[in-house]
Write an enzyme that holds these catalytic residues in place. Structure first.
Site, PDB file in Angstrom:
ATOM      1  N   SER A  19       0.815  -1.221   0.000  1.00 26.58           N
ATOM      2  CA  SER A  19       0.000   0.000   0.000  1.00 26.58           C
ATOM      3  C   SER A  19       0.846   1.268   0.000  1.00 26.58           C
ATOM      4  O   SER A  19       0.301   2.375  -0.011  1.00 26.58           O
ATOM      5  CB  SER A  19      -0.954   0.002   1.209  1.00 26.58           C
ATOM      6  OG  SER A  19      -0.228  -0.060   2.434  1.00 26.58           O
ATOM      7  N   LYS A  21       3.323   2.127   2.367  1.00 28.19           N
ATOM      8  CA  LYS A  21       3.612   2.658   3.706  1.00 28.19           C
ATOM      9  C   LYS A  21       5.056   3.130   3.825  1.00 28.19           C
ATOM     10  O   LYS A  21       5.323   4.233   4.321  1.00 28.19           O
ATOM     11  CB  LYS A  21       3.331   1.583   4.767  1.00 28.19           C
ATOM     12  CG  LYS A  21       1.902   1.079   4.787  1.00 28.19           C
ATOM     13  CD  LYS A  21       1.688   0.024   5.854  1.00 28.19           C
ATOM     14  CE  LYS A  21       2.558  -1.202   5.674  1.00 28.19           C
ATOM     15  NZ  LYS A  21       2.291  -1.919   4.403  1.00 28.19           N
ATOM     16  N   THR A  22       5.993   2.296   3.387  1.00 26.17           N
ATOM     17  CA  THR A  22       7.407   2.665   3.476  1.00 26.17           C
ATOM     18  C   THR A  22       7.719   3.844   2.564  1.00 26.17           C
ATOM     19  O   THR A  22       8.494   4.739   2.930  1.00 26.17           O
ATOM     20  CB  THR A  22       8.300   1.466   3.121  1.00 26.17           C
ATOM     21  OG1 THR A  22       8.020   0.382   4.009  1.00 26.17           O
ATOM     22  CG2 THR A  22       9.776   1.828   3.242  1.00 26.17           C
ATOM     23  N   ARG A  49      14.759  -8.026   2.461  1.00 28.14           N
ATOM     24  CA  ARG A  49      14.139  -8.563   1.242  1.00 28.14           C
ATOM     25  C   ARG A  49      14.786  -8.062  -0.045  1.00 28.14           C
ATOM     26  O   ARG A  49      14.969  -8.818  -0.984  1.00 28.14           O
ATOM     27  CB  ARG A  49      12.641  -8.201   1.222  1.00 28.14           C
ATOM     28  CG  ARG A  49      11.803  -8.996   2.181  1.00 28.14           C
ATOM     29  CD  ARG A  49      10.402  -8.442   2.230  1.00 28.14           C
ATOM     30  NE  ARG A  49      10.364  -7.117   2.861  1.00 28.14           N
ATOM     31  CZ  ARG A  49       9.265  -6.406   3.021  1.00 28.14           C
ATOM     32  NH1 ARG A  49       8.110  -6.873   2.571  1.00 28.14           N
ATOM     33  NH2 ARG A  49       9.302  -5.231   3.620  1.00 28.14           N
ATOM     34  N   ASP A  91      10.213   1.857  10.363  1.00 23.77           N
ATOM     35  CA  ASP A  91       9.541   1.015   9.376  1.00 23.77           C
ATOM     36  C   ASP A  91       9.252  -0.359   9.970  1.00 23.77           C
ATOM     37  O   ASP A  91       9.981  -0.831  10.842  1.00 23.77           O
ATOM     38  CB  ASP A  91      10.416   0.866   8.127  1.00 23.77           C
ATOM     39  CG  ASP A  91       9.670   0.215   6.981  1.00 23.77           C
ATOM     40  OD1 ASP A  91       8.571   0.706   6.648  1.00 23.77           O
ATOM     41  OD2 ASP A  91      10.171  -0.776   6.414  1.00 23.77           O
ATOM     42  N   GLU A  92       8.187  -1.000   9.502  1.00 22.47           N
ATOM     43  CA  GLU A  92       7.759  -2.313  10.017  1.00 22.47           C
ATOM     44  C   GLU A  92       7.555  -2.244  11.532  1.00 22.47           C
ATOM     45  O   GLU A  92       8.016  -3.110  12.291  1.00 22.47           O
ATOM     46  CB  GLU A  92       8.772  -3.410   9.654  1.00 22.47           C
ATOM     47  CG  GLU A  92       8.996  -3.595   8.167  1.00 22.47           C
ATOM     48  CD  GLU A  92       7.802  -4.209   7.440  1.00 22.47           C
ATOM     49  OE1 GLU A  92       6.803  -4.561   8.107  1.00 22.47           O
ATOM     50  OE2 GLU A  92       7.869  -4.318   6.200  1.00 22.47           O
ATOM     51  N   CYS A 147      -6.056  -4.685  -5.326  1.00 18.76           N
ATOM     52  CA  CYS A 147      -6.248  -6.135  -5.251  1.00 18.76           C
ATOM     53  C   CYS A 147      -5.530  -6.802  -6.418  1.00 18.76           C
ATOM     54  O   CYS A 147      -5.755  -6.462  -7.583  1.00 18.76           O
ATOM     55  CB  CYS A 147      -7.735  -6.480  -5.275  1.00 18.76           C
ATOM     56  SG  CYS A 147      -8.051  -8.256  -5.147  1.00 18.76           S
ATOM     57  N   GLY A 170       8.480 -11.182   3.675  1.00 11.73           N
ATOM     58  CA  GLY A 170       8.549 -11.489   2.256  1.00 11.73           C
ATOM     59  C   GLY A 170       7.850 -10.429   1.435  1.00 11.73           C
ATOM     60  O   GLY A 170       7.217  -9.517   1.972  1.00 11.73           O
TER      61      GLY A 170
END
Length: 227
Positions: A19, A21-22, A49, A91-92, A147, A170
Site C-alpha cells: 500500500s 507505507k514505506t 528482502r 519502518d515495520e 487487489c 517477504g
C-alpha cells in the site's frame, strides 16, 4: 508564569502489504530533512528482502526506492542515539516489541516519531502494538493497495505460501494484497488465492499504486506546527 510546551508528535501510517507505507514514510522523512530537521530512520534488522545488491543498512521499498537507515530489532538499543535527532522514522513498526513505549517516550521529549506498520496479520487479526499506537498518535493515515486478483481497492494482506508464523517476512513471493471479496472467496473455497498471471506480472517489479483511504488527519495541513 509561562509554561512552554514541547511539541512532540506521533504519526502512524498503516495499511496492508503493497500500500506504499514505506514509500510514504521515506517521503515524510525527506520532507523533514528539507526543512533542516535532523532525521533518523530505523528499519527492522531482519527485513533484508531487497538488499541483495545494496548495503543492508538501507531501507528499500517494493519499487526499489532506498534510504539510509539504522537496522535493529529492539528500539531501546537505539534510544540514546535517537536523542540527537528531531524526527525518528520507524519502518515495520509491528515487529518491534517496544514500539509503543519508545514512541511515547520520544514524543514526550519533543520528538516527531513516524511509524509505518501493518495494521493486521494475514489472518486479518490486529497487531496489538499498532492498535495501541493509534490511541497515542496525533496523526493517523490508513492506506490501501490494489487487489492483485480483481484490481479493486485492497485493504488486506493475503499469504500465498503455507505457514502459520506471524512473522514471515517477504514480498510478492509470499503475499498479495486483496479486497474483501477476494479474501472471503478464498476463505469459503478453502484454498489459496492466487493472483492472475497478469496481476503477478504487472506487480513483479513494483508495488501497486497507493490509494489513500480514510485519512483522519493529514500532517501536511499542519506545516506551521511540524516544521
Amino acid at each position: 508564569m509561562i509554561v512552554t510546551q514541547i511539541a512532540g508528535k506521533i504519526q502512524v501510517i498503516f495499511g496492508p502489504m503493497f500500500s506504499g507505507k514505506t514509500t510514504e514514510l521515506i517521503r515524510r522523512i525527506k520532507r523533514f530533512n528539507f526543512a533542516n530537521k535532523k532525521c533518523l530512520l530505523i528499519k527492522y534488522s531482519k527485513d533484508t528482502r531487497y538488499n541483495d545488491n545494496i548495503d543492508k543498512s538501507f531501507l528499500v521499498t517494493h519499487d526499489k526506492q532506498n534510504y539510509q537507515a539504522f537496522p535493529c530489532s529492539i528500539l531501546e538499543d537505539v534510544k540514546e542515539q535517537a536523542q540527537n535527532y528531531d524526527v525518528i522514522g520507524i519502518d515495520e513498526g509491528q515487529f518491534f516489541p517496544d514500539v509503543v513505549q519508545f514512541s511515547e517516550d520520544l514524543a514526550n521529549q519533543g520528538k516527531t516519531v513516524i511509524i509505518a506498520a501493518l495494521d493486521g496479520t494475514f489472518q486479518r487479526k490486529p497487531f496489538q502494538s499498532v492498535i495501541d499506537l493509534v490511541s497515542k498518535a496525533e496523526y493517523i493515515t490508513k492506506l490501501t493497495a490494489v487487489c492483485m486478483v480483481c484490481y479493486n481497492e485492497a485493504a488486506f494482506s493475503k499469504r500465498i505460501v503455507e505457514s502459520d508464523d506471524i512473522e514471515l517476512i517477504g514480498g510478492i513471493d509470499k503475499y498479495i494484497s486483496v479486497c474483501r471479496g477476494c479474501y472471503n472467496s478464498d476463505q469459503n473455497e478453502g484454498n489459496s488465492t492466487k493472483p492472475s498471471k497478469t496481476a503477478r506480472h504487472s506487480h513483479s517489479q513494483s508495488a501497486p499504486s497507493v490509494a489513500p483511504l480514510a485519512v483522519n488527519i493529514n500532517p501536511d495541513d499542519h506545516l506551521n506546527n511540524d516544521y
